[in-house]
Design an enzyme around this catalytic site. Structure first.
Site, PDB file in Angstrom:
ATOM      1  N   GLU A 272      -4.067  -3.635  -2.788  1.00 23.05           N
ATOM      2  CA  GLU A 272      -3.108  -4.119  -3.783  1.00 23.05           C
ATOM      3  C   GLU A 272      -1.793  -3.389  -3.518  1.00 23.05           C
ATOM      4  OE1 GLU A 272      -3.534  -6.524  -5.690  1.00 23.05           O
ATOM      5  OE2 GLU A 272      -5.660  -6.720  -6.171  1.00 23.05           O
ATOM      6  N   CYS A 306       3.932  -3.174  -9.979  1.00 24.38           N
ATOM      7  CA  CYS A 306       3.923  -4.038  -8.794  1.00 24.38           C
ATOM      8  C   CYS A 306       4.278  -5.467  -9.174  1.00 24.38           C
ATOM      9  CB  CYS A 306       2.579  -3.977  -8.085  1.00 24.38           C
ATOM     10  SG  CYS A 306       1.178  -4.301  -9.148  1.00 24.38           S
TER      11      CYS A 306
END
Length: 518
Positions: A272, A306
């Site tokens: 990720e 993110c």
């Protein structure tokens, strides 16, 4: 812009709530059934709110990692034999423990990382929700039955635990990302070793203290372990063939190193990585709705998610009105004490993040961008710690190279486009592919955005922002975001190995594909 300098938290208050979480002045950075005396360097965890040291953590060294690994391997042999619903019951009890300490954990997340308290509370709630999700899955680890071409044969698939799972988490979600992995891995029959960010070790220590109490009460010590160490510990885990899966969250640069190392040993990785998320706003959009979504997406967690909104691509007909609304909204953002009610933006995680943002602003100006709002460093005695900045609005153009990079700070680029086709092309013209959104009342435009020719991101939303994903849907992205998926759907399969089985219940031995042998 409204600023409110943070107040210094009384030292006695800090020690009081740290004590309730089982944290003393010096803490071991390894935990495998019990806190281990570690042999790494001692580091200070300082709050970005005022720069004050909260506590110290003695990090784990390579020899400590090996001790943790041995405990994990022993626990794996026992844990994989426990029925999955029983494993789910242990995770349920962990959720109960987290609920009981939600307020203290949320406060520690805010104190050590800097996100505002409502976001800290949301992060702890995400752990609890993930535990509830995993408990349900513990009774749903389904396999399939297939039709065999051979008579009197039965074919089916089943899933077995993968083994040891290594979790490398980032500072911006210091506890939730671990929970995404650890709770699913646990119900799948795996054990986990957690290497947290060196910027937020206390959050990891606090969580592991709570988790250990539950594991010990259920006779399953070592199912979840902590190994907070320097880079060498992370590298040892990544290169360790005993680790069946490495789940790593962080920058694209870090992900490349991890992915390459795991691939060399033919291991599995779940990555990720970076995001460079855009919100497309078309001429027919609800501008009030879009403004509110963009504001939270860009300013929430001080731009350190993110999924942070980093680009707004507005159709030219409404661009001036939208950009004006955003400037007015930014003027109302309360920057200050993240523990105080009403604050919308706290500090960046450390002074290095501030310096990175200032360098990015220099590059923006050099490449022809115009800072139209904010961007100052907040300095002076009232802003101790040096981690305080104003969020930034930048009038940008597609030719700016920095627009294609991820600056982990509250920097929002404003771009214009003529059509939905141009907007989608601009959105996709970056190396990252995590989250995306479009605001429109036009069904055709929305469907085009969601079609195979639309957004190339792992997450695509209509009339909501890029940030704030729910655990019911798979989370992750494409391209330089790494391709990993956590939570939602059939994500549990990443933590297990598939086995295909064939049973012959006849006295004959027919071969597949009609082969005659002998």
């Amino acid at each position: 812009m409204m600023t409110r300098a943070p107040k210094r938290i009384p030292e006695d208050d800090v020690h009081d709530f740290l004590g309730r979480l089982g944290i003393r002045e010096v803490n071991a950075g390894a935990h495998a059934g019990r806190p281990l005396e570690t042999h790494g360097e001692t580091v200070a965890s300082a709050s970005p709110i005022d720069g004050r040291e909260i506590a110290r953590v003695r990090l784990a060294a390579l020899e400590d990692y090996e001790r943790v690994m041995q405990v994990a391997l022993g626990a794996q042999a026992r844990w994989q034999e426990v029925p999955a619903p029983r494993r789910g019951e242990v995770v349920r009890q962990i959720a109960v423990a987290l609920r009981a300490r939600k307020a203290e954990l949320a406060r520690l997340v805010t104190l050590e990382m800097g996100k505002i308290l409502p976001e800290g509370e949301g992060e702890v709630q995400e752990m609890i929700d993930m535990a509830d999700f995993a408990v349900g899955l513990s009774r749903q680890l389904y396999g399939l039955t297939m039709q065999s071409e051979r008579p009197a044969h039965r074919m089916f698939e089943q899933w077995h635990p993968l083994g040891v799972v290594g979790v490398i988490s980032a500072f911006n979600f210091p506890v939730a990302v671990w929970a995404w992995n650890a709770f699913l891995a646990a119900v799948c029959g795996d054990v986990t070793i957690w290497k947290p960010s060196h910027k937020t070790p206390l959050c990891a220590v606090a969580v592991m203290n709570l988790v250990h109490e539950v594991l010990e009460a259920n006779g399953c010590v070592g199912v979840m372990s902590l190994c907070a160490g320097a880079t060498a510990v992370g590298e040892a885990m990544v290169n360790d063939g005993r680790v069946g899966l490495i789940s790593a969250t962080g920058s694209t640069r870090m992900g490349r190193r991890v992915g390459e190392a795991v691939a060399r040993r033919l291991g599995r990785s779940l990555l990720e990585l970076g995001g460079n998320n855009a919100v497309i706003v078309l001429d027919d959009a609800d501008l009030d709705l879009a403004t509110r979504a963009i504001l939270f997406g860009a300013v929430g967690t001080a731009g350190q998610r993110c999924t942070t909104t980093r680009r707004v691509i507005a159709q030219k007909g409404i661009a001036p009105a939208l950009f004006g609304r955003l400037a007015a909204a930014y003027a109302q953002v309360r920057i200050g004490d993240p523990l105080a009610e009403g604050t919308l933006m706290g500090p960046l995680v450390d002074t290095g993040a501030v310096e990175e943002m200032m360098r990015a602003l220099e590059t923006i100006r050099a490449q022809g961008g115009e800072v139209v709002y904010g961007g100052k460093r907040l300095e002076g005695a009232a802003w101790a710690g040096g981690c305080w900045v104003e969020p930034v609005l930048v009038k940008a153009h597609a030719g700016m190279a920095i627009v294609k990079e991820e600056t982990f700070a509250p920097v929002l680029y404003l771009l214009e486009c003529d059509s939905v086709a141009e907007a989608i092309a601009l959105q996709n013209d970056v190396p990252q592919g995590l989250s995306s959104a479009i605001f429109t009342r036009n069904l055709l435009s929305a469907e085009r955005f969601l079609s195979v020719a639309g957004s190339d991101c792992g997450i695509a939303n209509v009339n909501i922002g890029t940030s704030g994903a729910e655990i019911g849907g798979a989370f992750g992205g494409e391209k330089e975001t790494g391709g990993g998926r956590e939570a939602g759907s059939d994500c549990w399969k990443q933590y297990m190995r598939r086995q295909t089985n064939t049973i012959n219940y006849s006295s004959e031995l027919p071969l597949a594909q009609g082969i005659k042998f002998g």
